[in-house]
Structure formats: C-alpha cells, structure tokens
Design a protein around this motif. Structure first.
Motif, short mmCIF file in Angstrom:
data_model
loop_
_atom_site.label_atom_id
_atom_site.label_comp_id
_atom_site.label_asym_id
_atom_site.label_seq_id
_atom_site.Cartn_x
_atom_site.Cartn_y
_atom_site.Cartn_z
N ASN A 9 0.05 -1.96 -0.08
CA ASN A 9 -1.06 -2.89 -0.64
C ASN A 9 -0.31 -4.02 -1.29
O ASN A 9 0.89 -4.28 -1.33
CB ASN A 9 -1.91 -2.01 -1.41
CG ASN A 9 -1.32 -1.36 -2.80
OD1 ASN A 9 -0.21 -1.77 -3.18
ND2 ASN A 9 -1.65 -0.71 -3.25
N LYS A 11 -0.38 -4.84 -4.66
CA LYS A 11 -0.49 -4.58 -6.21
C LYS A 11 0.68 -3.44 -6.46
O LYS A 11 0.75 -2.48 -5.64
CB LYS A 11 -1.69 -4.13 -6.54
CG LYS A 11 -2.00 -4.05 -7.91
CD LYS A 11 -3.47 -3.72 -8.44
CE LYS A 11 -3.42 -3.74 -10.01
NZ LYS A 11 -2.45 -2.61 -10.85
N ALA A 14 0.73 1.46 -8.02
CA ALA A 14 -0.35 2.19 -7.21
C ALA A 14 0.53 3.54 -6.73
O ALA A 14 -0.48 4.24 -6.23
CB ALA A 14 -1.17 1.58 -6.27
N LYS A 16 2.85 3.67 -4.43
CA LYS A 16 3.52 3.52 -2.78
C LYS A 16 4.75 4.30 -2.61
O LYS A 16 4.63 4.90 -1.67
CB LYS A 16 3.52 2.06 -2.55
CG LYS A 16 2.36 1.19 -2.43
CD LYS A 16 2.61 -0.32 -1.95
CE LYS A 16 3.18 -0.87 -2.65
NZ LYS A 16 2.96 -1.26 -4.27
N GLY A 111 4.91 -4.58 -3.59
CA GLY A 111 3.43 -4.80 -4.12
C GLY A 111 3.25 -6.18 -4.41
O GLY A 111 2.78 -6.55 -5.42
N LEU A 131 -4.16 3.64 -3.86
CA LEU A 131 -5.08 2.77 -4.73
C LEU A 131 -5.39 3.77 -6.20
O LEU A 131 -5.95 4.68 -6.16
CB LEU A 131 -6.34 2.60 -4.17
CG LEU A 131 -7.01 1.32 -4.54
CD1 LEU A 131 -6.64 0.21 -4.10
CD2 LEU A 131 -8.63 1.40 -4.03
N ASN A 132 -5.18 3.15 -7.17
CA ASN A 132 -5.52 3.60 -8.30
C ASN A 132 -6.87 3.69 -8.65
O ASN A 132 -7.61 2.90 -7.98
CB ASN A 132 -4.87 3.16 -9.68
CG ASN A 132 -3.38 3.21 -9.86
OD1 ASN A 132 -2.96 4.12 -9.15
ND2 ASN A 132 -2.77 2.51 -10.11
N ASP A 137 -7.85 -2.18 -9.28
CA ASP A 137 -7.25 -1.90 -8.16
C ASP A 137 -8.09 -2.06 -6.95
O ASP A 137 -7.92 -2.59 -5.75
CB ASP A 137 -6.74 -0.39 -7.97
CG ASP A 137 -5.02 -0.29 -8.55
OD1 ASP A 137 -4.27 0.30 -8.39
OD2 ASP A 137 -4.87 -1.11 -9.68
N ARG A 182 -6.66 7.60 -2.65
CA ARG A 182 -7.11 7.51 -4.01
C ARG A 182 -6.18 8.46 -5.09
O ARG A 182 -6.18 9.52 -5.19
CB ARG A 182 -8.74 7.88 -4.42
CG ARG A 182 -9.45 7.06 -3.46
CD ARG A 182 -11.04 7.54 -3.64
NE ARG A 182 -11.65 7.35 -4.88
CZ ARG A 182 -12.67 7.72 -5.07
NH1 ARG A 182 -13.55 8.51 -4.54
NH2 ARG A 182 -13.07 7.84 -6.50
N ASN A 183 -5.47 7.47 -5.87
CA ASN A 183 -4.45 8.11 -6.90
C ASN A 183 -5.07 8.18 -8.09
O ASN A 183 -5.98 7.50 -8.53
CB ASN A 183 -3.28 7.60 -6.82
CG ASN A 183 -2.20 7.74 -5.64
OD1 ASN A 183 -2.26 8.83 -5.15
ND2 ASN A 183 -1.23 6.98 -5.24
#
Length: 269
Positions: A9, A11, A14, A16, A111, A131-132, A137, A182-183
C-alpha cells in the motif's frame, strides 16, 4: 512459473513487513519454496528480518525453514535498451532470478508511491494490502463523506491497482486477486469498527477486492524481529508454554493463510 505475491500500500506503519515475513515463513514451513524481494531500498525491513533470521540460526546451530532473500540486482545503465527504465529492468531481473527455483515470489513494497512499487503491482498474481482499522488508513483506498458512511470516490492507491489490472488484462494475464487485510482491529471503539466494516464492504463490491482479518497489535512482533523469528518458530527455539496472546496470534496467522487461498497451499500448522 512462480506465483507472485505482492504486499503493498502507500502508507507506512500498516504492518506490511510483518505480514510479508509471516506469510513467507509460513509457506516455507509448509514445504513451499519461497523467494523474497524488498523494494524499500532504503529501510529494507523485510530484508533485515530475513538476514536477522539467518544470523540467529547460524549462531544457535539451528535449521528452520527460511525463505530465500535477494537484494534487487544492480545493473549497468549501458546494458539497457534505449528508453528502458533502470528500475523496471532491476525488478524484472530480480523476479527472473527467483522464479525458476521457487513456488512463490513475495515482493514487499515501500510505504510510498515509487516506480518499483507501481511495476510490482502489475506483476502480482495475489495482492495483499494490509490496512490499519481506521479511516485514516481507509483514505488510502477511498474518500468518504464527513459521517464516514458514504464513499465519494476512489483514492490514489485504488487507482494505481486499477491501472495495474488494466496492464495485466492487456497482456492476457490472469486478474489480480486483491485481498485487503484489516490489521489492529481493536474492540474498544465499536462504532468506528462498524463504520469501517460497512465502508470496506461497500468498497470491496465497488472496486473488486476480498477482505481478510490480519494481526492485532502485539508486542511479540517487535520482540521477534532482532532474531528474525515468527510465531511459528517459538516451539523450535525451546519456548514450551505459549501464552494466550501468542496462541491467538498464531490463530490469526492460520486464518490469514486460509483466506489468501493461494494455489496448492493446504494450511498445516
């Protein structure tokens, strides 16, 4: 040909590299051959993770399944064809070097938006986007109204994935299987969680991705990094009792691997 997994992603923070290392190591432990590239040429968190693992195992005299790691090859500019981009050529060379000897090639992207990341997305058979669980996010994927309920339009990252899909379609390649992971899904803010669930559900149908649950925030991930270990390695290094948090994290990894639905992978941990 190896199945290419891209973790990306645009950002930071998150998760990764944590997702990359755990997916790569889980596949290795299940008997699959995995090669890794880290496209964050400055920080190289995934590269450091695997190097730390090899150093620790050598020092302890241990043998554990470990993904192969390759630094992105350096190329002489003079060897390139006219108009060829050096980063495109380096990434192509890296993937080619890992392709023949591995079942999976996992590419961890930085990121931020880079040429390397853009090209890597067009190579993805499976794209994992951690993704947080927050609208900060989520803004990476799409813009929402002030209430956080209605999607007003796609964001820059979704547009990049769309462009990558178009490139693959023109080349006659299989479509990208895109999974948004989804983290850090905390239970403390149920209103936000429900809004996020609804927004992601709407967007998944609109732009075409699947969703999966990733990892909650756990100290153990930071503790394992210096030794390059993952949750699956704890018993092998002599940890006899797994606490509740570790067991829960292991279950999260198992469910994530199942959700990815990778070819010829049967979860066995």
């Amino acid at each position: 040909m190896a199945h290419i997994i891209v973790v990306g992603n645009e950002k930071g923070g998150a998760g990764k590299s944590t997702v990359s290392m755990h997916v790569a190591t889980a596949l290795s432990r299940m008997g699959h051959r995995v090669g890794c590239l880290d496209l964050d040429l400055r920080q190289k968190t995934l590269g450091r993770y695997i190097t730390n693992r090899q150093t620790f195992l050598n020092a302890e005299g241990l043998e554990l399944p470990t993904p192969a790691y390759l630094d992105l090859p350096e190329l002489d500019q003079s060897t390139l064809a006219e108009g060829e981009n050096i980063y495109d050529a380096r990434l192509t060379a890296g993937v080619a070097a890992l392709d023949a000897d591995n079942d999976f090639v996992l590419i961890d992207c930085p990121g931020s938006h880079t040429r390397l990341s853009q090209v890597a997305h067009s190579l993805a058979d499976t794209l994992i986007t951690p993704l947080n669980d927050s609208f900060i996010d989520f803004d990476l994927l799409a813009h929402v109204d002030t209430e956080g309920t209605n999607i007003t339009g796609p964001s820059v990252y979704s547009e990049m994935v769309w462009a990558a899909r178009q490139l693959r379609a023109k080349a006659g390649l299989t479509p990208i299987d895109w999974i948004v992971v989804r983290n850090r899904m905390g239970a403390q803010n149920m209103v936000n969680k429900k809004k996020m669930e609804a927004a992601i559900g709407k967007l998944a149908k609109r732009i075409g991705f699947r969703t999966a649950t990733g990892f909650n925030e756990r100290v153990i991930f930071r503790e394992l990094f210096p030794r390059g270990l993952t949750l699956l390695d704890l018993r092998d290094i002599g940890v006899k009792g797994m606490n509740i948090s570790n067991v829960a994290a292991r279950n999260e990894l198992r469910e994530l691997i199942k959700a990815l639905d990778l070819p010829n992978v049967k979860v066995s941990f």
